[in-house]
Design a protein around this motif. Structure first.
Motif, PDB file in Angstrom:
ATOM      1  N   UNK A 618     -53.859  12.905   1.861  1.00 22.65           N
ATOM      2  CA  UNK A 618     -53.341  12.865   3.227  1.00 22.65           C
ATOM      3  C   UNK A 618     -54.143  11.927   4.124  1.00 22.65           C
ATOM      4  N   UNK A 619     -55.214  11.378   3.612  1.00 20.58           N
ATOM      5  CA  UNK A 619     -55.992  10.419   4.370  1.00 20.58           C
ATOM      6  C   UNK A 619     -55.672   8.977   4.044  1.00 20.58           C
ATOM      7  N   UNK A 620     -54.735   8.758   3.108  1.00 21.83           N
ATOM      8  CA  UNK A 620     -54.395   7.396   2.682  1.00 21.83           C
ATOM      9  C   UNK A 620     -53.036   7.018   3.252  1.00 21.83           C
ATOM     10  N   UNK A 621     -53.059   6.237   4.333  1.00 18.88           N
ATOM     11  CA  UNK A 621     -51.833   5.886   5.042  1.00 18.88           C
ATOM     12  C   UNK A 621     -50.946   4.972   4.202  1.00 18.88           C
ATOM     13  N   UNK A 622     -49.640   5.203   4.332  1.00 25.74           N
ATOM     14  CA  UNK A 622     -48.604   4.404   3.681  1.00 25.74           C
ATOM     15  C   UNK A 622     -48.755   4.364   2.169  1.00 25.74           C
ATOM     16  N   UNK A 623     -49.296   5.413   1.610  1.00 25.70           N
ATOM     17  CA  UNK A 623     -49.401   5.539   0.156  1.00 25.70           C
ATOM     18  C   UNK A 623     -48.698   6.812  -0.291  1.00 25.70           C
ATOM     19  N   UNK A 624     -48.234   6.782  -1.551  1.00 24.04           N
ATOM     20  CA  UNK A 624     -47.610   7.960  -2.152  1.00 24.04           C
ATOM     21  C   UNK A 624     -48.487   8.397  -3.314  1.00 24.04           C
ATOM     22  N   UNK A 625     -49.098   9.558  -3.200  1.00 23.71           N
ATOM     23  CA  UNK A 625     -49.963  10.062  -4.261  1.00 23.71           C
ATOM     24  C   UNK A 625     -49.095  10.576  -5.410  1.00 23.71           C
ATOM     25  N   UNK A 626     -49.452  10.253  -6.661  1.00 22.44           N
ATOM     26  CA  UNK A 626     -48.676  10.756  -7.798  1.00 22.44           C
ATOM     27  C   UNK A 626     -48.719  12.276  -7.862  1.00 22.44           C
ATOM     28  N   UNK A 627     -47.607  12.874  -8.259  1.00 24.11           N
ATOM     29  CA  UNK A 627     -47.507  14.330  -8.333  1.00 24.11           C
ATOM     30  C   UNK A 627     -47.296  14.749  -9.782  1.00 24.11           C
ATOM     31  N   UNK A 628     -48.138  15.629 -10.265  1.00 23.56           N
ATOM     32  CA  UNK A 628     -48.022  16.091 -11.649  1.00 23.56           C
ATOM     33  C   UNK A 628     -46.865  17.054 -11.825  1.00 23.56           C
ATOM     34  N   UNK A 629     -46.257  16.998 -12.992  1.00 23.75           N
ATOM     35  CA  UNK A 629     -45.118  17.866 -13.304  1.00 23.75           C
ATOM     36  C   UNK A 629     -45.611  19.161 -13.932  1.00 23.75           C
ATOM     37  N   UNK A 630     -45.059  20.286 -13.514  1.00 22.17           N
ATOM     38  CA  UNK A 630     -45.418  21.599 -14.048  1.00 22.17           C
ATOM     39  C   UNK A 630     -44.222  22.529 -13.852  1.00 22.17           C
ATOM     40  N   UNK A 631     -44.192  23.643 -14.553  1.00 18.64           N
ATOM     41  CA  UNK A 631     -43.065  24.575 -14.390  1.00 18.64           C
ATOM     42  C   UNK A 631     -42.981  25.103 -12.960  1.00 18.64           C
ATOM     43  N   UNK A 632     -41.745  25.248 -12.462  1.00 18.11           N
ATOM     44  CA  UNK A 632     -41.514  25.840 -11.147  1.00 18.11           C
ATOM     45  C   UNK A 632     -40.117  26.418 -11.124  1.00 18.11           C
ATOM     46  N   UNK A 633     -39.804  27.157 -10.083  1.00 21.45           N
ATOM     47  CA  UNK A 633     -38.511  27.817  -9.993  1.00 21.45           C
ATOM     48  C   UNK A 633     -38.584  29.215 -10.566  1.00 21.45           C
ATOM     49  N   UNK A 634     -37.457  29.905 -10.567  1.00 22.29           N
ATOM     50  CA  UNK A 634     -37.403  31.285 -11.026  1.00 22.29           C
ATOM     51  C   UNK A 634     -36.227  31.495 -11.969  1.00 22.29           C
ATOM     52  N   UNK A 635     -36.273  32.586 -12.700  1.00 25.59           N
ATOM     53  CA  UNK A 635     -35.172  33.005 -13.564  1.00 25.59           C
ATOM     54  C   UNK A 635     -34.345  34.055 -12.831  1.00 25.59           C
ATOM     55  N   UNK A 636     -33.086  34.181 -13.224  1.00 23.60           N
ATOM     56  CA  UNK A 636     -32.263  35.213 -12.627  1.00 23.60           C
ATOM     57  C   UNK A 636     -30.825  34.773 -12.456  1.00 23.60           C
TER      58      UNK A 636
END
Length: 688
Positions: A618-636
């Protein structure tokens, strides 16, 4: 790659480039009116004439493809004479009313007439006059000035995808007009004002307000949606008079939405300019000390587990962080930024980002829209999707209610059942699997439901099964509608263990509620709790408040935001807040000292350093930090109800827009045209 000689200089240009682009690459200035690099070639103004060796006459450089071995001359007597002749023709019917024209000082015709034209005209006949056209409440027309460059026609057809502007007649009787003389319905219509090289199309709300040299110009970003479009704020004195786009190829290219451009008058209306405290059921003006004392007294008698805070859609990172630190010091865990109830997982950053990036959508070759209408939720992004669609080889499918997206899409269904079929491998799932760079865009309408977490989980499964997420490509995209949302999630402004979420707080389960610009929520059950409203406008949150703390609007402070793709951006102060209003983080910092919970920073720079220390990207202006993929969401299980869209009324999505008379007029005109009754309508849609 063709190699040309321009004015004795050798230049190499990409295949498919035209002679005008080759001349500019060689450093030669070529005048033009009809040519625009983001629109198709028209070749009707002839101002860009150059001399080509062995050609029998001057050639229009915009319409001539660059070829290997060409020899071009841009400043010969023949070229100068041709351009003077063209300029003389263009001015034959022009009214020459520069002193009363809003384009004066910013007019391509003025500039090029000075540089390339005659100082007199040989034309003595009467000039033609053209009736004004109705293009709605946003665009002012003076069509006698029109030189038929057709930029507006091409923009409406190609970029906005609403074919409502066109030409009728031929020769001297040719006129640019709208379909059936009705208002333009595109949410990007205001961009034709910037495109018009003369004063034929100007801003109706800005008419006769100021001259460009009177204005102080401040580069900033837009917060009316989650794209973070690059803008320029033009102000005079204490008032913001207009908003214009800035070039940013990564985000908005050079377009902005009509709400971004025209809701500017809402910045001056319904403003909160002093603190208020409710006494005997009525809000009374108060001093800052009195307001802080009232809040401190209520806070001191409320258990920490009954204290809650909600961050609104326009809140900046600094104020969110200050409020989070304050509530941590108090021991309260009930904080939330998901006012619409969206089931977003703050623990996995890739689960709430537009991972392909906005510009990256042009690399996709298949797209699935889930519960989103980009034409209203992010009009500039929708233009980018349309741009990719027009190139061909781009299949689009959508789940949700049928709407006009401005491009052809295959509608798979209206609700979660259609998504379940795709997860099972049916239908369009095969198209996604076969694509080299497939993409999914899921909207807040699909996530802001009781089964939103299950929908998010289904979308993740579909992405993983169809190659939407692969090595070197992540096409899983969440489209936000709130400028503050991604930044707040990055800061972890979500309930702690045992804390209440936004739905529970709005339902009245907390006894003390701090609303940080939280508007657009159902306040029915917030009449019993003690409510502190901190914001810039007297909107829904202020109506139920026991204490009101006046904050600064986005044009009145330097604030950090994170757009839907995770790009860190910053607004800049163009004017000062009115009256006693202050920057939101400073208000929270001052209150913290009053209640003995002094926050560990005394300046904006110290606060930003703390944010960067705890969340480095959040301190690096005009940059997009890479985001790691991991499980998310729910079952149902999922609900049978169709997906709603997050934005039902494009013009009234936040307090600034709701305070704007221009936006209210747009609503009335749109409803009148949709109704077809011929009566005027108010902003609520009732007959007037």
């Amino acid at each position: 790659m063709p190699t040309l000689t321009v004015d004795g200089k050798t230049v190499e240009v990409p295949a498919g480039a035209n002679v005008l682009q080759a001349c500019e690459a060689a450093g030669a200035e070529i005048p033009r009116f009809c040519y625009h690099e983001r629109l198709s070639i028209a070749g009707n103004c002839r101002m860009c004439l150059v001399e080509q060796e062995k050609a029998p006459k001057p050639v229009a450089s915009c319409a001539m493809p660059a070829a290997d071995g060409m020899v071009i001359k841009t400043n010969t007597p023949l070229v100068r004479k041709a351009r003077r002749g063209v300029m003389e023709f263009l001015l034959i019917n022009h009214p020459l009313d520069c002193p009363i024209c809003d384009q004066g000082g910013e007019c391509d015709l003025q500039d090029q007439a000075m540089a390339y034209g005659f100082d007199h005209s040989r034309y003595k006949e009467n000039k033609r006059a053209v009736p004004e056209k109705n293009m709605g409440p946003l665009i002012k027309t003076t069509m006698t000035r029109c030189i038929q460059c057709t930029r507006c026609v091409r923009f409406a057809t190609e970029v906005s995808g609403v074919e409502e502007i066109g030409a009728v007649g031929r020769g001297e009787t040719m006129e640019i007009t709208t379909y059936l003389n009705q208002a333009v319905t595109s949410n990007l219509s205001g961009n034709v004002i910037d495109l018009c090289p003369v004063g034929a199309l100007t801003s109706k709300p800005y008419a006769f307000a100021a001259r460009p040299w009177e204005l102080k110009k401040t580069e900033s970003i837009d917060v009316h949606d989650a794209l973070g479009s690059a803008i320029r704020v033009d102000a005079r004195g204490a008032g913001v008079l207009r908003i214009l786009p800035r070039l940013n190829d990564e985000v908005n290219e050079e377009w902005i939405s009509d709400k971004t451009r025209f809701a500017v008058d809402g910045l001056a209306k319904r403003r909160l300019d002093r603190p208020y405290v409710r006494v005997n059921g009525k809000l009374q003006p108060a001093t800052w000390d009195e307001a802080f004392a009232a809040i401190g007294a209520a806070l001191s008698t409320t258990p920490a587990d009954k204290v809650a805070a909600l961050a609104g859609d326009l809140a900046d990172l600094e104020s969110i962080k200050a409020l989070k630190d304050l509530f941590e010091a108090i021991g309260a865990k009930s904080v939330d930024c998901r006012l619409d109830g969206a089931k977003l997982d703050a623990s996995v950053r890739a689960s709430y980002l537009f991972n392909s990036t906005i510009a990256g959508i042009e690399q996709a070759d298949a797209l699935l829209l889930i519960g989103t209408d980009p034409s209203t939720e992010a009009a500039v992004l929708n233009a980018r999707i349309r741009k990719r669609y027009l190139r061909g080889g781009f299949k689009i499918a959508a789940i949700g209610r049928k709407v006009d997206l401005t491009y052809r899409a295959q509608w798979l269904g209206e609700g979660a059942e259609a998504l379940e079929k795709l997860v099972a491998g049916e239908g369009f799932a095969e198209v996604l699997k076969a694509a080299k760079a497939p993409a999914i865009i899921i909207g807040q309408g699909a996530l802001a439901r009781a089964d939103g977490a299950v929908i998010l989980g289904l979308a993740r499964k579909l992405a993983e099964a169809t190659g939407v997420v692969a090595e070197g490509w992540n096409g899983f995209n969440v489209l936000h509608t709130a400028a503050s949302r991604v930044g707040a999630l990055d800061l972890g402004f979500v309930p702690g263990e045992g804390g209440l979420d936004a739905e529970a707080v709005i339902a009245g389960k907390a006894d003390f509620v701090w609303l940080l610009g939280a508007d657009g929520i159902d306040t029915t059950d917030l009449k019993a709790p003690f409510v502190v409203y901190q914001g810039s406008h007297g909107d829904a949150g202020a109506h139920v408040a026991d204490v009101i703390l006046p904050g600064a609007a986005y044009t009145e402070k330097s604030g950090t935001y994170v757009n839907t793709e995770g790009r860190v951006q910053r607004t800049r102060r163009a004017v000062f807040p009115p009256g006693d209003a202050r920057e939101d983080w400073a208000i929270i910092r001052a209150f913290s000292e009053r209640v003995g919970r002094k926050l560990p920073y005394d300046s904006l720079n110290q606060l930003r350093a703390r944010i960067a220390e705890q969340v480095p990207h959040l301190g690096r202006l005009d940059e997009i930090a890479p985001a790691g993929w991991a499980p998310f969401g729910a079952e149902g299980g999922v609900e049978a109800a169709p997906f709603d869209y997050a934005v039902e009324n494009f013009y009234l999505t936040n307090p600034i827009a709701r305070a704007s008379a221009t936006m209210a007029e747009c609503v009335a005109v749109k409803q009148e045209q949709a109704c077809g009754c011929g009566h005027s309508h108010g902003a609520t849609g009732t007959h007037g």
